[in-house]
Design a protein around this motif. Structure first.
Motif, PDB file in Angstrom:
ATOM      1  N   ASN A 145      42.726  30.365  30.289  1.00  0.00           N
ATOM      2  CA  ASN A 145      42.651  30.294  31.754  1.00  0.00           C
ATOM      3  C   ASN A 145      42.206  31.624  32.368  1.00  0.00           C
ATOM      4  O   ASN A 145      41.490  31.639  33.375  1.00  0.00           O
ATOM      5  N   LEU A 146      42.645  32.705  31.740  1.00  0.00           N
ATOM      6  CA  LEU A 146      42.236  34.036  32.200  1.00  0.00           C
ATOM      7  C   LEU A 146      40.709  34.141  32.200  1.00  0.00           C
ATOM      8  O   LEU A 146      40.084  34.534  33.183  1.00  0.00           O
ATOM      9  N   HIS A 147      40.149  33.763  31.077  1.00  0.00           N
ATOM     10  CA  HIS A 147      38.708  33.838  30.915  1.00  0.00           C
ATOM     11  C   HIS A 147      37.991  32.892  31.885  1.00  0.00           C
ATOM     12  O   HIS A 147      37.001  33.262  32.522  1.00  0.00           O
ATOM     13  N   GLN A 148      38.521  31.699  32.002  1.00  0.00           N
ATOM     14  CA  GLN A 148      37.917  30.707  32.904  1.00  0.00           C
ATOM     15  C   GLN A 148      37.937  31.208  34.347  1.00  0.00           C
ATOM     16  O   GLN A 148      36.947  31.085  35.081  1.00  0.00           O
ATOM     17  N   THR A 149      39.056  31.783  34.758  1.00  0.00           N
ATOM     18  CA  THR A 149      39.160  32.284  36.131  1.00  0.00           C
ATOM     19  C   THR A 149      38.258  33.493  36.346  1.00  0.00           C
ATOM     20  O   THR A 149      37.639  33.632  37.403  1.00  0.00           O
ATOM     21  N   ALA A 150      38.128  34.338  35.326  1.00  0.00           N
ATOM     22  CA  ALA A 150      37.215  35.486  35.440  1.00  0.00           C
ATOM     23  C   ALA A 150      35.791  34.996  35.695  1.00  0.00           C
ATOM     24  O   ALA A 150      35.068  35.546  36.522  1.00  0.00           O
ATOM     25  N   ARG A 151      35.404  33.955  34.992  1.00  0.00           N
ATOM     26  CA  ARG A 151      34.052  33.406  35.167  1.00  0.00           C
ATOM     27  C   ARG A 151      33.909  32.774  36.541  1.00  0.00           C
ATOM     28  O   ARG A 151      32.878  32.917  37.202  1.00  0.00           O
ATOM     29  N   TYR A 152      34.951  32.088  36.969  1.00  0.00           N
ATOM     30  CA  TYR A 152      34.896  31.441  38.288  1.00  0.00           C
ATOM     31  C   TYR A 152      34.773  32.481  39.396  1.00  0.00           C
ATOM     32  O   TYR A 152      33.944  32.363  40.298  1.00  0.00           O
ATOM     33  N   VAL A 153      35.598  33.511  39.330  1.00  0.00           N
ATOM     34  CA  VAL A 153      35.573  34.553  40.360  1.00  0.00           C
ATOM     35  C   VAL A 153      34.212  35.258  40.378  1.00  0.00           C
ATOM     36  O   VAL A 153      33.651  35.538  41.437  1.00  0.00           O
ATOM     37  N   THR A 154      33.690  35.501  39.186  1.00  0.00           N
ATOM     38  CA  THR A 154      32.426  36.216  39.093  1.00  0.00           C
ATOM     39  C   THR A 154      31.244  35.378  39.588  1.00  0.00           C
ATOM     40  O   THR A 154      30.412  35.856  40.360  1.00  0.00           O
ATOM     41  N   THR A 155      31.196  34.133  39.151  1.00  0.00           N
ATOM     42  CA  THR A 155      30.003  33.334  39.460  1.00  0.00           C
ATOM     43  C   THR A 155      30.120  32.573  40.780  1.00  0.00           C
ATOM     44  O   THR A 155      29.137  32.417  41.494  1.00  0.00           O
ATOM     45  N   GLN A 156      31.319  32.117  41.113  1.00  0.00           N
ATOM     46  CA  GLN A 156      31.457  31.299  42.322  1.00  0.00           C
ATOM     47  C   GLN A 156      31.918  32.111  43.533  1.00  0.00           C
ATOM     48  O   GLN A 156      31.633  31.755  44.667  1.00  0.00           O
ATOM     49  N   LEU A 157      32.667  33.176  43.283  1.00  0.00           N
ATOM     50  CA  LEU A 157      33.227  33.942  44.402  1.00  0.00           C
ATOM     51  C   LEU A 157      32.593  35.328  44.523  1.00  0.00           C
ATOM     52  O   LEU A 157      33.145  36.210  45.173  1.00  0.00           O
ATOM     53  N   ASN A 158      31.463  35.483  43.850  1.00  0.00           N
ATOM     54  CA  ASN A 158      30.749  36.749  43.973  1.00  0.00           C
ATOM     55  C   ASN A 158      31.573  37.951  43.502  1.00  0.00           C
ATOM     56  O   ASN A 158      31.434  39.049  44.035  1.00  0.00           O
ATOM     57  N   GLY A 159      32.456  37.709  42.555  1.00  0.00           N
ATOM     58  CA  GLY A 159      33.252  38.787  42.002  1.00  0.00           C
ATOM     59  C   GLY A 159      34.416  39.214  42.867  1.00  0.00           C
ATOM     60  O   GLY A 159      35.131  40.163  42.547  1.00  0.00           O
ATOM     61  N   LYS A 160      34.628  38.500  43.962  1.00  0.00           N
ATOM     62  CA  LYS A 160      35.680  38.883  44.898  1.00  0.00           C
ATOM     63  C   LYS A 160      36.893  37.960  44.716  1.00  0.00           C
ATOM     64  O   LYS A 160      36.800  36.744  44.907  1.00  0.00           O
ATOM     65  N   LEU A 174      46.484  30.433  44.512  1.00  0.00           N
ATOM     66  CA  LEU A 174      47.163  29.318  43.852  1.00  0.00           C
ATOM     67  C   LEU A 174      46.177  28.306  43.284  1.00  0.00           C
ATOM     68  O   LEU A 174      46.502  27.562  42.360  1.00  0.00           O
ATOM     69  N   LYS A 175      44.962  28.310  43.799  1.00  0.00           N
ATOM     70  CA  LYS A 175      43.968  27.333  43.336  1.00  0.00           C
ATOM     71  C   LYS A 175      43.345  27.739  42.003  1.00  0.00           C
ATOM     72  O   LYS A 175      42.675  26.927  41.362  1.00  0.00           O
ATOM     73  N   MET A 176      43.521  28.977  41.586  1.00  0.00           N
ATOM     74  CA  MET A 176      42.904  29.450  40.350  1.00  0.00           C
ATOM     75  C   MET A 176      43.675  28.937  39.133  1.00  0.00           C
ATOM     76  O   MET A 176      44.893  28.819  39.162  1.00  0.00           O
ATOM     77  N   LYS A 177      42.917  28.695  38.049  1.00  0.00           N
ATOM     78  CA  LYS A 177      43.525  28.274  36.785  1.00  0.00           C
ATOM     79  C   LYS A 177      44.449  29.373  36.254  1.00  0.00           C
ATOM     80  O   LYS A 177      44.054  30.531  36.192  1.00  0.00           O
TER      81      LYS A 177
END
Length: 363
Positions: free
Chosen positions: A96-111, A120-123
DNA sequence: AATACGGGGCA
DNA sequence: TGCCCAGTATT
């Protein structure tokens, strides 16, 4: 039986203040306490889920060195993240750590999300971690409720509800939400109550004689420190019996990834046959058809090695049969198995049981 | 509302 | 041994 907190309403207003003052004098110097970078806070909190500070700390240092930013982690392979996580347990945290890192980076512009609700919505981020990151990194006034908090509140306020029930969780969350309102600084208060639980109000032998809340603590005043918090006993651990076939050829071993919804998901192991009975001889096991030829022509290097691995909810007994496969034999390996050199195996994420076997049989 | 999910440390 | 640890996701 919460007569004390009812009859002694003066506990609540001073509670946060007392803990915050206590914290200033007793807090440990920990690496994640020198930053408000949400990435670092988040990383530390995932590592510390169900994990003692002394155990998690070296992992935090290694992760930060390997992945200084969230985008560094996002670029990594999951396998490498799991390899770094090896030995910490609860491996879904690493996935989940890795998945959330990818989500934050690609979908949230690293923010990183900046509020409790968005976090709370993050894996891998539940109510505890969302509150921790929201308060430590962004100063949001939301209470953390972890094992320490259950213990401190149960004792100080004399709460006898079983903390494993949903109803009790609501009781504690409600009380925690009320208490943080009078905190000077929400981040400091959250750190303080957890640190207090870890150092002063410990599970066994709490240091009541030097406790700043002694005269306001229901458990102390009624002699119930050992009885609180109330927690239902866990079900007895399940016994499982694993037989591993370790095919070896040219200093290479045949391994594959565990993919089932089970312990050690996405970690690597040898060919496994699980049985309902312990110590079933190789000849009586139901082996995959594809392993027959390898076993026919292979040579056992000796009697099976028996190892045991104790999990919190399972006891795994394992027998390892090492089979030397002749060089010339070119029969295919059973599904998923691949040959790996010692160097390659070193880079694979493995359960501690497998690491122990490798250590013991190969040095 | 329960249960699954690791591994280590301590008495 | 049994309990606990800066819990979360799934059933």
């Amino acid at each position: 039986m919460d007569w004390l907190s009812d009859s002694n309403p003066s506990v609540k207003p001073g509670f946060a203040y007392t803990l915050e003052r206590w914290y200033e004098h007793h807090k440990r110097d920990l690496p994640w306490r020198h930053t408000t970078d949400p990435y670092r806070i988040w990383l530390s909190e995932i590592i510390l889920q169900q994990t003692r500070v002394v155990q998690g700390r070296p992992y935090y240092e290694r992760f930060l060195a390997a992945y200084p930013t969230v985008s560094d982690m996002a670029r990594a392979d999951e396998r490498d993240v799991l390899r770094l996580w090896q030995g910490l347990g609860y491996y879904s945290r690493a996935r989940n750590l890795h998945q959330t890192a990818r989500y934050v980076t690609t979908q949230l512009n690293g923010k990183f999300p900046e509020t409790y609700d968005d976090l709370l919505k993050m894996k891998g981020i539940g109510s505890y971690t969302a509150a921790a990151v929201a308060s430590f990194a962004f100063g949001e006034r939301v209470p953390v409720v972890d094992g320490n908090v259950y213990r401190v509140l149960a004792r100080v306020f004399g709460i006898t509800e079983d903390i494993t029930t949903t109803k009790a969780k609501k009781t504690f969350a409600g009380l925690a939400a009320e208490l943080i309102q009078s905190a000077d600084n929400p981040a400091t208060y959250n750190q303080a109550i957890m640190e207090f639980g870890a150092i002063q109000c410990t599970p066994v032998a709490p240091d009541c004689l030097l406790c700043p809340l002694q005269q306001q603590c229901n458990a102390y005043l009624t002699g119930r420190q050992q009885l609180l918090p109330v927690k239902r006993k866990k079900a007895p651990v399940r016994e499982r019996y694993f037989t591993y076939i370790v095919f070896r050829q040219d200093e290479k071993l045949a391994m594959r990834e565990r993919t089932a919804q089970d312990i050690w998901q996405n970690l690597y192991e040898f060919l496994l046959i699980e049985d309902e009975e312990p110590a079933v001889p190789l000849a009586r096991l139901v082996l995959p058809e594809s392993a027959a030829e390898l076993l026919q022509n292979g040579v056992p290097t000796g009697p099976p090695v028996e190892l045991m691995q104790l999990l919190s909810h399972q006891r795994v007994r394992a027998w390892f049969y090492e089979i030397e496969v002749p060089d010339h034999l070119n029969s295919p390996l059973p599904t998923g198995l691949q040959w790996y050199s010692a160097a390659e195996i070193g880079g694979l994420p493995k359960p501690v049981l497998i690491t122990n076997y490798l250590q013991r049989s190969l040095g």
